[in-house]
Design a protein around this motif. Sequence first.
Motif, PDB file in Angstrom:
ATOM      1  N   TYR A   1       0.839  -1.188   0.000  1.00 55.18           N
ATOM      2  CA  TYR A   1       0.000   0.000   0.000  1.00 55.18           C
ATOM      3  C   TYR A   1       0.877   1.242   0.000  1.00 55.18           C
ATOM      4  O   TYR A   1       1.742   1.401   0.830  1.00 55.18           O
ATOM      5  N   ARG A   2       0.626   2.126  -0.923  1.00 50.13           N
ATOM      6  CA  ARG A   2       1.352   3.397  -0.998  1.00 50.13           C
ATOM      7  C   ARG A   2       0.354   4.517  -1.226  1.00 50.13           C
ATOM      8  O   ARG A   2      -0.387   4.504  -2.196  1.00 50.13           O
ATOM      9  N   GLN A   3       0.400   5.467  -0.358  1.00 49.29           N
ATOM     10  CA  GLN A   3      -0.504   6.607  -0.457  1.00 49.29           C
ATOM     11  C   GLN A   3       0.045   7.606  -1.458  1.00 49.29           C
ATOM     12  O   GLN A   3       1.226   7.928  -1.446  1.00 49.29           O
ATOM     13  N   ARG A   4      -0.816   8.101  -2.316  1.00 47.45           N
ATOM     14  CA  ARG A   4      -0.381   9.057  -3.331  1.00 47.45           C
ATOM     15  C   ARG A   4      -1.066  10.412  -3.182  1.00 47.45           C
ATOM     16  O   ARG A   4      -0.722  11.360  -3.870  1.00 47.45           O
ATOM     17  N   ASP A   5      -2.044  10.489  -2.298  1.00 47.67           N
ATOM     18  CA  ASP A   5      -2.790  11.732  -2.088  1.00 47.67           C
ATOM     19  C   ASP A   5      -1.985  12.644  -1.163  1.00 47.67           C
ATOM     20  O   ASP A   5      -1.763  12.341   0.006  1.00 47.67           O
ATOM     21  N   ASP A   6      -1.531  13.794  -1.697  1.00 50.22           N
ATOM     22  CA  ASP A   6      -0.691  14.713  -0.924  1.00 50.22           C
ATOM     23  C   ASP A   6      -1.381  15.217   0.345  1.00 50.22           C
ATOM     24  O   ASP A   6      -0.722  15.421   1.368  1.00 50.22           O
ATOM     25  N   ALA A   7      -2.676  15.418   0.306  1.00 47.59           N
ATOM     26  CA  ALA A   7      -3.394  15.902   1.488  1.00 47.59           C
ATOM     27  C   ALA A   7      -3.359  14.857   2.601  1.00 47.59           C
ATOM     28  O   ALA A   7      -3.136  15.177   3.765  1.00 47.59           O
TER      29      ALA A   7
ATOM     30  N   ILE B   1      -1.144  12.410   2.891  1.00 50.02           N
ATOM     31  CA  ILE B   1       0.255  12.294   3.315  1.00 50.02           C
ATOM     32  C   ILE B   1       0.601  13.418   4.287  1.00 50.02           C
ATOM     33  O   ILE B   1       1.233  13.190   5.327  1.00 50.02           O
ATOM     34  N   GLY B   2       0.164  14.641   3.988  1.00 53.48           N
ATOM     35  CA  GLY B   2       0.426  15.783   4.863  1.00 53.48           C
ATOM     36  C   GLY B   2      -0.200  15.617   6.236  1.00 53.48           C
ATOM     37  O   GLY B   2       0.420  15.904   7.253  1.00 53.48           O
ATOM     38  N   LYS B   3      -1.436  15.127   6.265  1.00 46.66           N
ATOM     39  CA  LYS B   3      -2.121  14.906   7.546  1.00 46.66           C
ATOM     40  C   LYS B   3      -1.419  13.823   8.358  1.00 46.66           C
ATOM     41  O   LYS B   3      -1.270  13.944   9.574  1.00 46.66           O
ATOM     42  N   ARG B   4      -1.000  12.766   7.714  1.00 46.22           N
ATOM     43  CA  ARG B   4      -0.281  11.694   8.421  1.00 46.22           C
ATOM     44  C   ARG B   4       1.051  12.198   8.958  1.00 46.22           C
ATOM     45  O   ARG B   4       1.441  11.880  10.072  1.00 46.22           O
ATOM     46  N   TYR B   5       1.743  12.980   8.154  1.00 49.43           N
ATOM     47  CA  TYR B   5       3.021  13.545   8.587  1.00 49.43           C
ATOM     48  C   TYR B   5       2.816  14.425   9.815  1.00 49.43           C
ATOM     49  O   TYR B   5       3.532  14.299  10.809  1.00 49.43           O
ATOM     50  N   ASP B   6       1.838  15.319   9.770  1.00 45.45           N
ATOM     51  CA  ASP B   6       1.567  16.208  10.893  1.00 45.45           C
ATOM     52  C   ASP B   6       1.217  15.425  12.155  1.00 45.45           C
ATOM     53  O   ASP B   6       1.645  15.784  13.256  1.00 45.45           O
ATOM     54  N   ALA B   7       0.438  14.357  11.999  1.00 40.63           N
ATOM     55  CA  ALA B   7       0.068  13.536  13.153  1.00 40.63           C
ATOM     56  C   ALA B   7       1.291  12.824  13.736  1.00 40.63           C
ATOM     57  O   ALA B   7       1.446  12.758  14.959  1.00 40.63           O
ATOM     58  N   MET B   8       2.161  12.323  12.887  1.00 35.60           N
ATOM     59  CA  MET B   8       3.342  11.602  13.361  1.00 35.60           C
ATOM     60  C   MET B   8       4.380  12.531  13.961  1.00 35.60           C
ATOM     61  O   MET B   8       4.984  12.225  14.983  1.00 35.60           O
ATOM     62  N   ILE B   9       4.602  13.680  13.354  1.00 30.47           N
ATOM     63  CA  ILE B   9       5.639  14.594  13.826  1.00 30.47           C
ATOM     64  C   ILE B   9       5.294  15.127  15.215  1.00 30.47           C
ATOM     65  O   ILE B   9       6.183  15.439  16.007  1.00 30.47           O
ATOM     66  N   ALA B  10       4.014  15.206  15.531  1.00 29.00           N
ATOM     67  CA  ALA B  10       3.583  15.680  16.847  1.00 29.00           C
ATOM     68  C   ALA B  10       3.981  14.717  17.962  1.00 29.00           C
ATOM     69  O   ALA B  10       4.039  15.094  19.129  1.00 29.00           O
ATOM     70  N   LEU B  11       4.279  13.481  17.600  1.00 29.37           N
ATOM     71  CA  LEU B  11       4.659  12.473  18.599  1.00 29.37           C
ATOM     72  C   LEU B  11       6.112  12.602  19.055  1.00 29.37           C
ATOM     73  O   LEU B  11       6.491  12.036  20.074  1.00 29.37           O
TER      74      LEU B  11
END
Length: 71
Positions: free
Chosen positions: A4-10, A12-22
Motif C-alpha cells: 500500500y502506498r498513499q499518493r494523495d498529498d493531502a 500524506i500531509g495529515k499523516r506527517y503532521d500527526a506523526m511529527i507531533a509524537l
Amino acid sequence: MEIYRQRDDAVIGKRYDAMIALFPDYPYLTGNAVQSFLEILREEGKLKGPLDAGAFLDMSLLKEVEKERRR
C-alpha cells in the motif's frame, strides 16, 4: 502481495503532521532514562557498582543547537 502506498498529498500531509507531533523537537535524555540503562547493564554483569547517570549525560551540545536555532 501489493504494498500500500498513499499518493494523495493531502492525506500524506495529515499523516506527517500527526506523526511529527509524537516526537520532541530536541531529543533530550533524562537522568532517569540513562540510569535505567545503566542498571540493566549492571544486572547483565557488564558494569560493576553503582554509577551516576550524570557522569554519562552531557546535553550541552544539544542545548547549543537549540539556542542557535531559536535565534
